[in-house]
Motif scaffolding. Structure first.
Motif, PDB file in Angstrom:
ATOM      1  N   SER A   1       0.858  -1.183   0.000  1.00 20.64           N
ATOM      2  CA  SER A   1       0.000   0.000   0.000  1.00 20.64           C
ATOM      3  C   SER A   1       0.894   1.233   0.000  1.00 20.64           C
ATOM      4  O   SER A   1       1.761   1.373   0.875  1.00 20.64           O
ATOM      5  CB  SER A   1      -0.914   0.022   1.228  1.00 20.64           C
ATOM      6  OG  SER A   1      -1.873  -1.009   1.178  1.00 20.64           O
ATOM      7  N   PHE A   2       0.704   2.101  -0.972  1.00 19.20           N
ATOM      8  CA  PHE A   2       1.469   3.340  -1.059  1.00 19.20           C
ATOM      9  C   PHE A   2       0.704   4.420  -0.293  1.00 19.20           C
ATOM     10  O   PHE A   2      -0.325   4.911  -0.755  1.00 19.20           O
ATOM     11  CB  PHE A   2       1.702   3.713  -2.513  1.00 19.20           C
ATOM     12  CG  PHE A   2       2.499   2.678  -3.271  1.00 19.20           C
ATOM     13  CD1 PHE A   2       3.863   2.571  -3.089  1.00 19.20           C
ATOM     14  CD2 PHE A   2       1.871   1.786  -4.129  1.00 19.20           C
ATOM     15  CE1 PHE A   2       4.602   1.602  -3.763  1.00 19.20           C
ATOM     16  CE2 PHE A   2       2.594   0.818  -4.810  1.00 19.20           C
ATOM     17  CZ  PHE A   2       3.972   0.728  -4.619  1.00 19.20           C
ATOM     18  N   VAL A   3       1.212   4.761   0.881  1.00 18.79           N
ATOM     19  CA  VAL A   3       0.463   5.583   1.824  1.00 18.79           C
ATOM     20  C   VAL A   3       0.790   7.066   1.681  1.00 18.79           C
ATOM     21  O   VAL A   3      -0.091   7.919   1.703  1.00 18.79           O
ATOM     22  CB  VAL A   3       0.738   5.112   3.266  1.00 18.79           C
ATOM     23  CG1 VAL A   3      -0.057   5.938   4.269  1.00 18.79           C
ATOM     24  CG2 VAL A   3       0.411   3.622   3.420  1.00 18.79           C
ATOM     25  N   GLY A   4       2.083   7.376   1.562  1.00 22.12           N
ATOM     26  CA  GLY A   4       2.499   8.770   1.498  1.00 22.12           C
ATOM     27  C   GLY A   4       3.819   8.910   0.772  1.00 22.12           C
ATOM     28  O   GLY A   4       4.407   7.931   0.311  1.00 22.12           O
ATOM     29  N   PRO A   5       4.338  10.135   0.663  1.00 17.50           N
ATOM     30  CA  PRO A   5       5.587  10.363  -0.075  1.00 17.50           C
ATOM     31  C   PRO A   5       6.811   9.808   0.649  1.00 17.50           C
ATOM     32  O   PRO A   5       6.875   9.806   1.877  1.00 17.50           O
ATOM     33  CB  PRO A   5       5.647  11.884  -0.190  1.00 17.50           C
ATOM     34  CG  PRO A   5       4.839  12.389   0.955  1.00 17.50           C
ATOM     35  CD  PRO A   5       3.741  11.394   1.162  1.00 17.50           C
TER      36      PRO A   5
ATOM     37  N   VAL B   1       4.385   6.933   7.929  1.00 14.33           N
ATOM     38  CA  VAL B   1       4.454   5.738   7.085  1.00 14.33           C
ATOM     39  C   VAL B   1       4.287   6.146   5.631  1.00 14.33           C
ATOM     40  O   VAL B   1       3.300   6.797   5.261  1.00 14.33           O
ATOM     41  CB  VAL B   1       3.371   4.716   7.481  1.00 14.33           C
ATOM     42  CG1 VAL B   1       3.380   3.533   6.512  1.00 14.33           C
ATOM     43  CG2 VAL B   1       3.594   4.229   8.908  1.00 14.33           C
ATOM     44  N   ALA B   2       5.256   5.768   4.805  1.00 18.63           N
ATOM     45  CA  ALA B   2       5.178   6.046   3.369  1.00 18.63           C
ATOM     46  C   ALA B   2       4.699   4.838   2.591  1.00 18.63           C
ATOM     47  O   ALA B   2       3.926   4.961   1.636  1.00 18.63           O
ATOM     48  CB  ALA B   2       6.544   6.496   2.851  1.00 18.63           C
ATOM     49  N   VAL B   3       5.166   3.653   2.994  1.00 16.42           N
ATOM     50  CA  VAL B   3       4.816   2.411   2.305  1.00 16.42           C
ATOM     51  C   VAL B   3       4.591   1.328   3.348  1.00 16.42           C
ATOM     52  O   VAL B   3       5.388   1.189   4.284  1.00 16.42           O
ATOM     53  CB  VAL B   3       5.929   1.975   1.332  1.00 16.42           C
ATOM     54  CG1 VAL B   3       5.575   0.654   0.661  1.00 16.42           C
ATOM     55  CG2 VAL B   3       6.167   3.039   0.268  1.00 16.42           C
ATOM     56  N   ALA B   4       3.504   0.559   3.197  1.00 17.14           N
ATOM     57  CA  ALA B   4       3.209  -0.564   4.082  1.00 17.14           C
ATOM     58  C   ALA B   4       3.204  -1.848   3.259  1.00 17.14           C
ATOM     59  O   ALA B   4       2.591  -1.903   2.186  1.00 17.14           O
ATOM     60  CB  ALA B   4       1.863  -0.368   4.775  1.00 17.14           C
ATOM     61  N   VAL B   5       3.895  -2.884   3.751  1.00 19.40           N
ATOM     62  CA  VAL B   5       4.101  -4.114   2.990  1.00 19.40           C
ATOM     63  C   VAL B   5       3.762  -5.323   3.852  1.00 19.40           C
ATOM     64  O   VAL B   5       4.124  -5.375   5.031  1.00 19.40           O
ATOM     65  CB  VAL B   5       5.561  -4.225   2.511  1.00 19.40           C
ATOM     66  CG1 VAL B   5       5.794  -5.554   1.789  1.00 19.40           C
ATOM     67  CG2 VAL B   5       5.923  -3.051   1.610  1.00 19.40           C
ATOM     68  N   ASN B   6       3.067  -6.285   3.262  1.00 17.13           N
ATOM     69  CA  ASN B   6       2.885  -7.606   3.848  1.00 17.13           C
ATOM     70  C   ASN B   6       3.464  -8.624   2.884  1.00 17.13           C
ATOM     71  O   ASN B   6       3.240  -8.522   1.667  1.00 17.13           O
ATOM     72  CB  ASN B   6       1.410  -7.904   4.101  1.00 17.13           C
ATOM     73  CG  ASN B   6       0.877  -7.196   5.325  1.00 17.13           C
ATOM     74  OD1 ASN B   6       1.044  -7.658   6.450  1.00 17.13           O
ATOM     75  ND2 ASN B   6       0.231  -6.063   5.114  1.00 17.13           N
ATOM     76  N   ALA B   7       4.203  -9.605   3.405  1.00 15.03           N
ATOM     77  CA  ALA B   7       4.861 -10.576   2.543  1.00 15.03           C
ATOM     78  C   ALA B   7       4.740 -11.974   3.126  1.00 15.03           C
ATOM     79  O   ALA B   7       4.690 -12.158   4.348  1.00 15.03           O
ATOM     80  CB  ALA B   7       6.336 -10.219   2.362  1.00 15.03           C
TER      81      ALA B   7
ATOM     82  N   VAL C   1      -0.690  12.895 -14.770  1.00 10.35           N
ATOM     83  CA  VAL C   1       0.210  12.047 -13.975  1.00 10.35           C
ATOM     84  C   VAL C   1      -0.550  10.804 -13.541  1.00 10.35           C
ATOM     85  O   VAL C   1      -1.788  10.765 -13.564  1.00 10.35           O
ATOM     86  CB  VAL C   1       0.755  12.803 -12.738  1.00 10.35           C
ATOM     87  CG1 VAL C   1       1.630  13.961 -13.145  1.00 10.35           C
ATOM     88  CG2 VAL C   1      -0.386  13.276 -11.848  1.00 10.35           C
ATOM     89  N   GLY C   2       0.204   9.808 -13.128  1.00  7.34           N
ATOM     90  CA  GLY C   2      -0.382   8.578 -12.601  1.00  7.34           C
ATOM     91  C   GLY C   2       0.448   8.051 -11.458  1.00  7.34           C
ATOM     92  O   GLY C   2       1.645   8.344 -11.350  1.00  7.34           O
ATOM     93  N   SER C   3      -0.173   7.291 -10.571  1.00  5.70           N
ATOM     94  CA  SER C   3       0.559   6.689  -9.465  1.00  5.70           C
ATOM     95  C   SER C   3      -0.184   5.445  -9.003  1.00  5.70           C
ATOM     96  O   SER C   3      -1.390   5.291  -9.246  1.00  5.70           O
ATOM     97  CB  SER C   3       0.721   7.677  -8.301  1.00  5.70           C
ATOM     98  OG  SER C   3      -0.541   8.032  -7.761  1.00  5.70           O
ATOM     99  N   SER C   4       0.548   4.553  -8.332  1.00 10.13           N
ATOM    100  CA  SER C   4      -0.049   3.335  -7.804  1.00 10.13           C
ATOM    101  C   SER C   4      -0.668   3.606  -6.445  1.00 10.13           C
ATOM    102  O   SER C   4      -0.092   4.310  -5.610  1.00 10.13           O
ATOM    103  CB  SER C   4       1.010   2.234  -7.668  1.00 10.13           C
ATOM    104  OG  SER C   4       1.503   1.840  -8.926  1.00 10.13           O
ATOM    105  N   LEU C   5      -1.828   3.020  -6.210  1.00  8.76           N
ATOM    106  CA  LEU C   5      -2.484   3.091  -4.916  1.00  8.76           C
ATOM    107  C   LEU C   5      -2.190   1.829  -4.107  1.00  8.76           C
ATOM    108  O   LEU C   5      -1.851   1.891  -2.925  1.00  8.76           O
ATOM    109  CB  LEU C   5      -3.993   3.268  -5.112  1.00  8.76           C
ATOM    110  CG  LEU C   5      -4.840   3.397  -3.857  1.00  8.76           C
ATOM    111  CD1 LEU C   5      -4.471   4.658  -3.089  1.00  8.76           C
ATOM    112  CD2 LEU C   5      -6.325   3.412  -4.231  1.00  8.76           C
TER     113      LEU C   5
END
Length: 269
Positions: A63-67, A99-105, A205-209
């Motif tokens: 999840s791309f949360v912030g810059p 938090v800028a990026v949250a990851v589950n793996a 512009v475009g970006s991933s959510l």
């Protein structure tokens, strides 16, 4: 080392358990933030240091949360469970306290099984790399991070070209020879522009959510160090500025190495 492996080497453990330091440089930005493939790869690089090597990365949810601006940042990891075959990890890239990026793996070791379902083969009727149009990287016009990749359009429309459909195909690789580790494959997969961006006119512009990745095959890091990877990228639906996209990436030898799903936002200005 390549510029990418230099950044991976910056992922170093700090004093506190589950805490790591990482660096993002200006040349890897997309506007005011690191491009998503890099920020996701940095978290995965830290996770790899806490997971047994025989447990291969099977799935990654981002999840791309912030810059995530250029600078020195923190990575925070949490082990959710270490089972008999599978380890679940949670991680965050934290920039200036946010938090800028949250990851589950999910990491899993191979299991004994008599069942095998073949991955989809790479399409046969595709343009060779030497016959494809190279996407330019122009300072001040294209995102800074694109200088670190080579991308060749094998089908579909260029970004911001006002095309009549979003789907496209592409050959891609790092600009500098780079060992294709799990982290490198994550970064490579996010280098191309998303479907939908090629249907609008500039400026836009475009970006991933959000981004979800699956890894059906182990990749030989040495074999694929400077080969061309093939990407087929398609949109299942798009409206109101949001696109639901999916992709498959094949290794230079033609094995499906990654399946990707993405919700992307496209802004028409």
């Amino acid at each position: 080392m390549s510029a990418f492996t230099d950044l991976l080497a910056s992922v170093q453990s700090s004093v506190a358990p589950g805490r790591y330091n990482a660096t993002i440089s200006e040349s890897w930005l997309q506007g005011r933030t690191a491009f998503g493939g890099l920020s996701s790869a940095l978290v995965a690089q830290a996770m790899r240091q806490q997971v047994a090597p025989e447990r291969r990365l099977r799935a990654l949810s981002v999840s791309f949360v912030g810059p995530a601006p250029a600078g020195h940042h923190q990575l925070q990891l949490r082990s959710l469970r270490d089972g008999g075959s599978v380890s679940h990890m949670q991680g965050e890239l934290v920039c200036n306290g946010d938090v800028a990026v949250a990851v589950n793996a999910a990491y899993g070791k191979d299991r004994t099984s008599r069942i095998a379902v073949d991955s989809p083969p790479r399409p046969a009727a595709i343009k060779a790399p030497q016959d494809c149009l190279k996407l330019p990287s122009v300072e001040g016009l294209t995102p800074a991070f694109t200088q670190h990749f080579e991308m060749l359009l094998a089908g579909g429309h260029l970004p911001l070209s006002g095309g009549d459909h979003p789907d496209f195909a592409m050959w891609l690789r790092f600009a500098e020879p780079t060992p294709m580790t799990e982290s490198a494959l994550i970064a490579l997969a996010d280098a191309p522009p998303m479907p939908g961006l090629n249907m609008i006119q500039p400026p836009g512009v475009g970006s991933s959510l959000s981004w979800y990745l699956e890894f059906p095959e182990a990749v030989d890091a040495a074999e694929a160090i400077d080969g061309w990877w093939y990407l087929d990228y398609r949109s299942q639906a798009g409206s109101h500025g949001y696109f639901s996209n999916h992709a498959t990436i094949w290794t230079p030898s033609g094995k499906a190495a990654m399946f990707s799903r993405q919700v992307a936002t496209v802004f028409e200005k």
